[in-house]
Design a protein around this motif. Structure first.
Motif, mmCIF file in Angstrom:
data_model
loop_
_atom_site.group_PDB
_atom_site.id
_atom_site.type_symbol
_atom_site.label_atom_id
_atom_site.label_comp_id
_atom_site.label_asym_id
_atom_site.label_seq_id
_atom_site.Cartn_x
_atom_site.Cartn_y
_atom_site.Cartn_z
ATOM 1 N N THR A 20 0.839 -1.207 0.000
ATOM 2 C CA THR A 20 0.000 0.000 0.000
ATOM 3 C C THR A 20 0.868 1.248 0.000
ATOM 4 N N ILE A 23 2.310 1.716 -3.554
ATOM 5 C CA ILE A 23 1.333 2.220 -4.527
ATOM 6 C C ILE A 23 1.097 3.715 -4.320
ATOM 7 N N GLN A 27 1.990 6.708 -6.954
ATOM 8 C CA GLN A 27 0.951 7.581 -7.493
ATOM 9 C C GLN A 27 1.255 9.053 -7.220
ATOM 10 N N PHE A 59 -8.061 2.451 -0.014
ATOM 11 C CA PHE A 59 -8.086 1.641 -1.232
ATOM 12 C C PHE A 59 -8.938 2.300 -2.320
ATOM 13 N N ILE A 64 -8.457 0.719 -5.944
ATOM 14 C CA ILE A 64 -8.544 -0.740 -5.832
ATOM 15 C C ILE A 64 -9.665 -1.227 -4.926
ATOM 16 N N ALA A 67 -11.977 -3.863 -6.764
ATOM 17 C CA ALA A 67 -11.344 -5.176 -6.896
ATOM 18 C C ALA A 67 -11.265 -5.878 -5.548
ATOM 19 N N VAL A 131 -4.507 -9.078 -4.576
ATOM 20 C CA VAL A 131 -5.081 -7.887 -5.222
ATOM 21 C C VAL A 131 -4.101 -6.725 -5.121
ATOM 22 N N LEU A 132 -3.540 -6.526 -3.932
ATOM 23 C CA LEU A 132 -2.568 -5.448 -3.745
ATOM 24 C C LEU A 132 -1.317 -5.686 -4.584
ATOM 25 N N GLN A 134 -0.893 -7.404 -7.416
ATOM 26 C CA GLN A 134 -1.125 -7.172 -8.845
ATOM 27 C C GLN A 134 -1.208 -5.694 -9.158
ATOM 28 N N HIS A 135 -1.876 -4.947 -8.275
ATOM 29 C CA HIS A 135 -2.016 -3.509 -8.509
ATOM 30 C C HIS A 135 -0.660 -2.812 -8.382
ATOM 31 N N ALA A 138 1.563 -3.417 -11.350
ATOM 32 C CA ALA A 138 1.122 -2.705 -12.551
ATOM 33 C C ALA A 138 1.243 -1.188 -12.419
ATOM 34 N N THR A 139 1.653 -0.705 -11.253
ATOM 35 C CA THR A 139 1.741 0.734 -11.018
ATOM 36 C C THR A 139 3.088 1.273 -11.495
#
Length: 558
Positions: A20, A23, A27, A59, A64, A67, A131-132, A134-135, A138-139
């Motif tokens: 987290t 990400i 961002q 999230f 996310i 998802a 889920v975290l 994969q995100h 991809a970030t």
């Protein structure tokens, strides 16, 4: 062979807290390297079954939450908490919690309404973490090095030099970063390396935990399925969490205060007693992870350019699901401050706020969790002997026990206070105005705009959450369009501090908003409020950027 990497922030540990943090930093335009000893995408052990509303708000901002909502238990599986004599025995009481598919529409029960766009979500970490991952993968700006262990590091005024190894190839890995964050769990090597010491209560309770598969368990139960099913009888009390909603479960056998070793109790006997099944019942143990509930907090969360978050900085019994969630709150507090410093608009002092703000909150919340755990232990060790008796006498005993359990536990499973009540009351980054923040408990809080409190949520006339309309930096909420805010906007721009102005159009604004202007931080805590700008807007901007001598207490801005 040696691999040399440069990044702005090195994160040690790719659990929920580290991912987290990565990400959010990315961002915000910060390059991040995450080092993790597990294989790529390897799931964690079965733990943490609850994502708090505050974490779901985070999230949502990271993109996310949808998802995450779609992962975990089946959509129609009850998220209730059921109290029974055994898993297959008589129900004593039940706390109703909306299922995943009715989470936004079911307003009944104590968990049916939350002052937020994102109420809590029941999901085990084995579903949450992928889920975290994969995100994060991809970030843009996030690099994850799996099977990589950081062994040592040094730091100076330029940054942090870390050395590690790839566990499969033996290749040496050297990383130079400007800052480093240890999100490496309860046995944190980063915490030990910076000399931080844990103190508190070393043993609150011992738990014998078993993750198992039993395809016919649900068919043996007398009552409707639940997310969590507590068993309470004189022989053995425990808790069973539904993991996939069909055949996999996590069972906690809470050892009594005189049972000092994990093998003090036969595991198979305890499982069958908690479930209320005989020798004919077949189950398969998938894994075992026994653990000790503690209340330990590090004496510091930082050494110059190196920080610690999550279990690396605090360990406590997982009441109200607040271990992981508190760690994510740590990460979100630190993230925007690191990004501010690395982006150039934050002064060096902005980084001092992390420990000053989060360490006191950790102390408060961990005591809530410990005290609740001790109260539950008292109930488990004082089960009425007639709780399983047939007839009116037994029914009366069960009813009384059920009510006691409901009243005690509804606080931890519908814990709005822990989510939204805490406030920062000793921060250099907040312009206090002399009004005290309202007190809070595990389940109760009063929405407030006192500086340091969470910015109260409300819905705008266009249907958006006010949080969705805020910028990623500071946001000035203007409730009176006649209020002149240009001097503050100009002062922020002069220093490069991101500041958005939101003219509020909402029919139902909480009563807590009593001022024409409110300045909300990137983490949705109130930084300042007033009916007009302060006489020196530049001084306010400097405070928000961390321009202070961190050896002196911060003055109030009245």
């Amino acid at each position: 062979m040696s691999k040399n990497i440069e990044t702005q922030v090195l994160i040690v540990g790719a659990g929920p807290v580290g991912l987290t943090l990565a990400i959010d930093l990315a961002q915000r335009g910060i390059s991040v390297l995450v080092a993790e000893t597990r294989h790529r995408g390897e799931p964690p052990s079965v733990k943490c079954n609850h994502v708090s509303a505050r974490t779901m708000e985070i999230f949502r901002r990271l993109g996310i939450s949808k998802a995450m909502r779609e992962a975990g238990l089946p959509g129609d599986h009850a998220n209730d908490v059921s109290y029974r004599t055994t898993f297959t025995g008589e129900e004593l009481s039940r706390i109703h919690i909306p299922s995943r598919e009715t989470r936004y529409s079911d307003k009944s029960g104590p968990d049916g309404w939350w002052p937020t766009a994102e109420p809590p979500h029941r999901i085990n970490q084995i579903y949450l973490e992928p889920v975290l991952f994969q995100h994060a993968e991809a970030t843009k700006g996030v690099t994850i090095l799996s099977r990589t262990r950081i062994d040592e590091f040094s730091q100076d005024e330029r940054g942090v030099s870390a050395r590690g190894v790839h566990l499969d190839t033996g290749e040496e890995v050297q990383v130079f970063s400007q800052y480093m964050v240890g999100c490496d769990g309860g046995r944190s090597g980063v915490r030990k390396a910076i000399g931080a010491k844990l103190s508190g209560t070393d043993v609150v309770g011992r738990v014998q935990s078993t993750y198992f598969r039993a395809p016919d368990l649900l068919s043996r139960a007398k009552h409707a399925p639940a997310w969590a099913t507590f068993s309470l009888n004189p022989r053995r009390s425990g808790n069973v969490y539904a993991i996939d909603g069909r055949e996999t479960f996590l069972l906690h056998n809470y050892l009594r205060s005189d049972e000092l070793e994990f093998d003090s109790v036969d595991r198979d006997w305890a499982i069958r007693t908690i479930l209320g099944v005989g020798d004919d019942f077949k189950y398969e143990i998938i894994s075992k992870e026994d653990w000790i509930g503690r209340r330990l907090v590090a004496d510091r969360f930082r050494d110059r350019r190196v920080f610690i978050c999550g279990d690396a900085s605090h360990l406590w019994v997982p009441m109200a699901g607040y271990g992981m969630n508190a760690g994510i709150a740590d990460a979100m507090n630190l993230s925007w401050q690191l990004a501010a410093r690395l982006s150039g608009w934050g002064a060096e002092g902005i980084l001092a706020a992390y420990e000053a703000e989060r360490l006191p909150i950790t102390e408060q919340v961990s005591r809530f969790a410990m005290n609740h755990a001790l109260a539950l232990q008292k109930e488990r060790e004082g089960v009425p002997p007639g709780i399983e008796d047939p007839g009116p006498a037994g029914e009366k005993t069960r009813k009384a026990a059920g009510q006691t359990l409901y009243d005690l536990n509804v606080k931890q499973y519908c814990c709005a206070g822990l989510n939204f009540g805490y406030f920062y009351d000793g921060s250099h980054l907040i312009a206090y105005d002399g009004e005290a923040a309202p007190t809070y408990s595990m389940d109760q809080f009063t929405p407030s705009t006192v500086p340091g409190c969470r910015t109260p949520h409300f819905w705008l006339d266009d249907g958006r959450s006010v949080y969705d309309a805020m910028g990623p930096g500071y946001t000035l909420l203007r409730f009176d369009r006649g209020a002149d805010v240009r001097p503050l906007v100009d002062a922020a721009a002069a220093k490069g501090m991101p500041l958005a102005v939101l003219d509020v159009q909402a029919a139902d604004v909480p009563d807590a908003y009593r001022h024409a202007l409110l300045l909300s931080r990137p983490d949705q805590h109130v930084a300042w409020r007033g009916d007009r700008l302060p006489a020196d807007p530049a001084a306010l901007v400097d405070r928000l950027r961390g321009c202070f001598d961190d050896t002196q207490p911060g003055p109030s801005n009245t």
